[in-house]
Design a protein around this motif. Structure first.
Motif, PDB file in Angstrom:
ATOM      1  N   LEU A  90       0.831  -1.204   0.000  1.00 57.65           N
ATOM      2  CA  LEU A  90       0.000   0.000   0.000  1.00 57.65           C
ATOM      3  C   LEU A  90       0.866   1.253   0.000  1.00 57.65           C
ATOM      4  O   LEU A  90       2.047   1.206   0.336  1.00 57.65           O
ATOM      5  N   VAL A  91       0.237   2.372  -0.344  1.00 60.13           N
ATOM      6  CA  VAL A  91       0.877   3.682  -0.248  1.00 60.13           C
ATOM      7  C   VAL A  91      -0.157   4.631   0.368  1.00 60.13           C
ATOM      8  O   VAL A  91      -1.340   4.573   0.021  1.00 60.13           O
ATOM      9  N   PRO A  92       0.259   5.485   1.325  1.00 61.22           N
ATOM     10  CA  PRO A  92      -0.677   6.463   1.893  1.00 61.22           C
ATOM     11  C   PRO A  92      -0.989   7.562   0.883  1.00 61.22           C
ATOM     12  O   PRO A  92      -0.124   7.972   0.099  1.00 61.22           O
ATOM     13  N   VAL A  93      -2.243   8.015   0.917  1.00 63.39           N
ATOM     14  CA  VAL A  93      -2.715   9.018  -0.030  1.00 63.39           C
ATOM     15  C   VAL A  93      -3.446  10.127   0.717  1.00 63.39           C
ATOM     16  O   VAL A  93      -4.330   9.859   1.526  1.00 63.39           O
ATOM     17  N   ILE A  94      -3.069  11.358   0.409  1.00 69.84           N
ATOM     18  CA  ILE A  94      -3.746  12.533   0.950  1.00 69.84           C
ATOM     19  C   ILE A  94      -4.561  13.146  -0.179  1.00 69.84           C
ATOM     20  O   ILE A  94      -4.032  13.378  -1.273  1.00 69.84           O
ATOM     21  N   ALA A  95      -5.839  13.394   0.065  1.00 68.27           N
ATOM     22  CA  ALA A  95      -6.703  14.063  -0.911  1.00 68.27           C
ATOM     23  C   ALA A  95      -6.883  15.505  -0.451  1.00 68.27           C
ATOM     24  O   ALA A  95      -7.345  15.750   0.664  1.00 68.27           O
ATOM     25  N   GLN A  96      -6.515  16.435  -1.326  1.00 69.82           N
ATOM     26  CA  GLN A  96      -6.532  17.856  -1.002  1.00 69.82           C
ATOM     27  C   GLN A  96      -7.372  18.597  -2.035  1.00 69.82           C
ATOM     28  O   GLN A  96      -7.252  18.339  -3.238  1.00 69.82           O
ATOM     29  N   ASP A  97      -8.201  19.532  -1.563  1.00 70.90           N
ATOM     30  CA  ASP A  97      -8.989  20.346  -2.473  1.00 70.90           C
ATOM     31  C   ASP A  97      -8.063  21.126  -3.400  1.00 70.90           C
ATOM     32  O   ASP A  97      -7.138  21.800  -2.940  1.00 70.90           O
ATOM     33  N   SER A  98      -8.294  21.022  -4.697  1.00 70.95           N
ATOM     34  CA  SER A  98      -7.383  21.621  -5.666  1.00 70.95           C
ATOM     35  C   SER A  98      -7.446  23.149  -5.691  1.00 70.95           C
ATOM     36  O   SER A  98      -6.503  23.790  -6.120  1.00 70.95           O
ATOM     37  N   ILE A  99      -8.521  23.725  -5.207  1.00 73.51           N
ATOM     38  CA  ILE A  99      -8.657  25.185  -5.238  1.00 73.51           C
ATOM     39  C   ILE A  99      -8.287  25.806  -3.887  1.00 73.51           C
ATOM     40  O   ILE A  99      -7.395  26.645  -3.802  1.00 73.51           O
ATOM     41  N   GLY A 100      -8.942  25.378  -2.826  1.00 72.04           N
ATOM     42  CA  GLY A 100      -8.715  25.981  -1.514  1.00 72.04           C
ATOM     43  C   GLY A 100      -7.540  25.397  -0.748  1.00 72.04           C
ATOM     44  O   GLY A 100      -7.055  25.997   0.206  1.00 72.04           O
ATOM     45  N   GLY A 101      -7.097  24.196  -1.114  1.00 72.87           N
ATOM     46  CA  GLY A 101      -5.960  23.571  -0.450  1.00 72.87           C
ATOM     47  C   GLY A 101      -6.300  22.800   0.811  1.00 72.87           C
ATOM     48  O   GLY A 101      -5.406  22.230   1.439  1.00 72.87           O
ATOM     49  N   ARG A 102      -7.562  22.746   1.182  1.00 69.48           N
ATOM     50  CA  ARG A 102      -7.933  22.015   2.397  1.00 69.48           C
ATOM     51  C   ARG A 102      -7.702  20.518   2.221  1.00 69.48           C
ATOM     52  O   ARG A 102      -8.024  19.938   1.172  1.00 69.48           O
ATOM     53  N   VAL A 103      -7.152  19.880   3.256  1.00 65.31           N
ATOM     54  CA  VAL A 103      -7.008  18.429   3.242  1.00 65.31           C
ATOM     55  C   VAL A 103      -8.392  17.838   3.500  1.00 65.31           C
ATOM     56  O   VAL A 103      -9.017  18.106   4.524  1.00 65.31           O
ATOM     57  N   MET A 104      -8.845  17.020   2.567  1.00 68.96           N
ATOM     58  CA  MET A 104     -10.188  16.458   2.650  1.00 68.96           C
ATOM     59  C   MET A 104     -10.201  15.104   3.351  1.00 68.96           C
ATOM     60  O   MET A 104     -11.114  14.811   4.106  1.00 68.96           O
ATOM     61  N   MET A 105      -9.177  14.291   3.072  1.00 70.88           N
ATOM     62  CA  MET A 105      -9.149  12.967   3.691  1.00 70.88           C
ATOM     63  C   MET A 105      -7.794  12.313   3.484  1.00 70.88           C
ATOM     64  O   MET A 105      -6.963  12.791   2.711  1.00 70.88           O
TER      65      MET A 105
END
Length: 128
Positions: free
Chosen positions: A16-31
């Protein structure tokens, strides 16, 4: 398309590899989630986030039940080649299974975790 780029990733012992999902416009980390090779290859091919569910031991297409898919705008690999950053557009504005915008909705205040984000949609109406 060649999948040789997958060999450049430093996978965990579990593949596995850890994945960070970030809002592309505001930059907020979503999950935060995990991907295996198949999930990452499908994400790159389809343009929508596909994760590996460790609890269910299967692929999990984000939004498969809720409709809250994540359209991938950019995919980046960190300097150690062991973390993926997805810059995404969050469809429906909800990334968390609790019905909140982000999975990061609790802050430490006075030695206790306090909820700082509202529920935008009742999870009972999102999931069947």
């Amino acid at each position: 398309m060649s999948l040789a780029w997958l060999d450049e990733i430093e996978w965990t012992e579990d593949g596995l590899v850890p994945v960070i999902a970030q809002d592309s416009i505001g930059g907020r980390v979503m999950m935060f989630a995990w991907m295996n090779r198949e999930a990452l290859a499908l994400t790159a091919a389809d343009g929508y986030a596909v994760y590996w569910s460790r609890s269910r031991q299967r692929l999990w297409r984000k939004g498969e039940e809720s409709g809250h898919r994540q359209k991938v705008i950019d995919m980046q690999l960190d300097c150690d080649a062991d973390v993926i950053l997805l810059k995404i557009e969050q469809e429906g504005g909800i990334a968390c299974h609790t019905g909140r915008e982000s999975c990061f909705f609790r802050s430490l205040h006075d030695g206790a975790w306090q909820t700082t984000e509202p529920v935008l949609k009742d999870p009972k109406t999102i999931y069947k």
